[in-house]
Design a protein around this motif. Structure first.
Motif, PDB file in Angstrom:
ATOM      1  N   ILE A 219      91.626  14.134  78.043  1.00  8.32           N
ATOM      2  CA  ILE A 219      90.261  13.656  77.781  1.00  8.32           C
ATOM      3  C   ILE A 219      90.309  12.185  77.400  1.00  8.32           C
ATOM      4  O   ILE A 219      91.155  11.772  76.596  1.00  8.32           O
ATOM      5  N   VAL A 220      89.391  11.420  77.974  1.00  8.15           N
ATOM      6  CA  VAL A 220      89.295   9.996  77.661  1.00  8.15           C
ATOM      7  C   VAL A 220      87.878   9.683  77.201  1.00  8.15           C
ATOM      8  O   VAL A 220      86.907  10.084  77.841  1.00  8.15           O
ATOM      9  N   VAL A 221      87.774   8.949  76.090  1.00  4.21           N
ATOM     10  CA  VAL A 221      86.495   8.385  75.671  1.00  4.21           C
ATOM     11  C   VAL A 221      86.627   6.874  75.779  1.00  4.21           C
ATOM     12  O   VAL A 221      87.528   6.271  75.184  1.00  4.21           O
ATOM     13  N   SER A 222      85.747   6.256  76.564  1.00  5.14           N
ATOM     14  CA  SER A 222      85.812   4.817  76.775  1.00  5.14           C
ATOM     15  C   SER A 222      85.226   4.076  75.584  1.00  5.14           C
ATOM     16  O   SER A 222      84.122   4.395  75.129  1.00  5.14           O
ATOM     17  N   GLU A 223      85.973   3.075  75.081  1.00  4.22           N
ATOM     18  CA  GLU A 223      85.451   2.299  73.959  1.00  4.22           C
ATOM     19  C   GLU A 223      84.452   1.240  74.429  1.00  4.22           C
ATOM     20  O   GLU A 223      83.695   0.706  73.619  1.00  4.22           O
ATOM     21  N   GLU A 224      84.438   0.933  75.739  1.00  2.00           N
ATOM     22  CA  GLU A 224      83.479  -0.052  76.258  1.00  2.00           C
ATOM     23  C   GLU A 224      82.104   0.584  76.506  1.00  2.00           C
ATOM     24  O   GLU A 224      81.070  -0.021  76.208  1.00  2.00           O
ATOM     25  N   THR A 225      82.104   1.798  77.071  1.00  4.88           N
ATOM     26  CA  THR A 225      80.833   2.415  77.473  1.00  4.88           C
ATOM     27  C   THR A 225      80.506   3.701  76.715  1.00  4.88           C
ATOM     28  O   THR A 225      79.364   4.154  76.735  1.00  4.88           O
ATOM     29  N   GLY A 226      81.516   4.323  76.092  1.00  5.43           N
ATOM     30  CA  GLY A 226      81.301   5.623  75.456  1.00  5.43           C
ATOM     31  C   GLY A 226      81.318   6.772  76.451  1.00  5.43           C
ATOM     32  O   GLY A 226      81.050   7.917  76.077  1.00  5.43           O
ATOM     33  N   ASN A 227      81.635   6.497  77.729  1.00  2.00           N
ATOM     34  CA  ASN A 227      81.679   7.553  78.739  1.00  2.00           C
ATOM     35  C   ASN A 227      82.833   8.520  78.473  1.00  2.00           C
ATOM     36  O   ASN A 227      83.891   8.127  77.996  1.00  2.00           O
ATOM     37  N   ILE A 228      82.616   9.785  78.834  1.00  2.36           N
ATOM     38  CA  ILE A 228      83.630  10.832  78.667  1.00  2.36           C
ATOM     39  C   ILE A 228      84.215  11.149  80.033  1.00  2.36           C
ATOM     40  O   ILE A 228      83.481  11.377  80.997  1.00  2.36           O
TER      41      ILE A 228
END
Length: 276
Positions: A219-228
């Motif tokens: 699982i990845v949470v993007s710190e730029e967009t908050g996308n999962i």
């Protein structure tokens, strides 16, 4: 004893014997998958094949060298791979004899889904970058050793706290085994796939990379967009909503094979969107 003289009990004993040997080999392979011992096993096969060929072609000097390598090699293996052997024996001690019931295991999986979903929802809303890899059948021992051991009970609060920016453990991946956060700040292999969008960063490449060499769910949470995003079997599902993410997690970790097959359409649909 001639084959026709065997009794029914002899037949049964031989069947049980073959089954037990097959089961031991299978469990051994499952234990060493994803570890350095896999390369060792490949090397052993090469030596055994070379030993057979040297005998067949009567290469006496080479045959003598390989015979001594095999004789003393097993002692060297025990010394060099002592940590892996200890881990294998520990897993044997936690085997089926002491296994949990199916209901208990399902409850633990539900707890895992709830804890991860709550943490991911919180971090996505606040754009806190995260990389979480859930071990499944393939062992992740080599990657766990690159991080900081925690061996802590899985909770959403602990997951969130690990990935708070500028804390010692936030940079790297968290690896989850069963219902434990086994290690944090782990290094995962980066994918070299040309199909990953240039807009995605190192976390996404690491998530795809580990999915190419293991069956882990990452699982990845993007710190730029908050996308999962979620990766598995080399596929990247990008820009999942929190509800889609929870649904996918439940189908992969809680429900049976039949429902998992249904979830494959979600993987393919979103995978095409990302690779297209």
């Amino acid at each position: 004893m001639p084959f026709e003289d065997l009794s029914i009990m002899d037949y049964l004993s031989r069947i049980v014997d073959i089954f037990l040997v097959w089961y031991v080999i299978y469990k051994l392979i499952m234990v060493i998958r994803g570890t350095k011992a896999v390369q060792l096993l490949k090397g052993i096969f090469v030596i055994l094949i070379a030993r057979f060929l040297s005998d067949f072609f009567q290469l006496h000097t080479l045959s003598w060298i390989l015979e001594n390598a095999i004789t003393w090699g097993f002692l060297a293996i025990i010394i060099i791979f002592q940590p892996e052997l200890r881990r294998a024996l520990e897993q044997l001690g936690r085997g089926k004899i002491f296994a949990r019931t199916g209901i208990q295991e399902e409850e633990e999986q539900k707890h895992k889904v709830e804890a991860i979903t709550e943490a991911v929802r919180y971090m996505a809303k606040r754009r806190i970058g995260a990389l979480i890899s859930i071990e499944r059948e393939t062992g992740m021992g080599d990657y766990i050793e690159t991080g900081i051991p925690l061996n802590s009970t899985l909770t959403s609060q602990l997951l969130i706290n690990i990935f708070i920016p500028n804390t010692p453990l936030h940079d790297g991946a968290v690896i989850i085994q069963k219902n434990q956060i086994t290690a944090a700040a782990c290094y995962l292999p980066l994918s070299e796939s040309p199909f990953i969008s240039k807009d995605l960063g190192t976390r996404h490449r690491a998530a795809v990379g580990i999915s190419e060499v293991t069956d882990a769910l990452t699982i990845v949470v993007s710190e730029e967009t908050g996308n999962i995003s979620v990766t598995q079997h080399g596929e990247l599902n990008h820009d999942l909503s929190p509800d889609e993410f929870k649904q996918l997690l439940e189908k992969e970790l809680v429900t049976g094979t039949k429902v998992k097959q249904t979830s494959s359409s979600l993987w393919k649909r979103k995978g095409k969107r990302e690779h297209g």
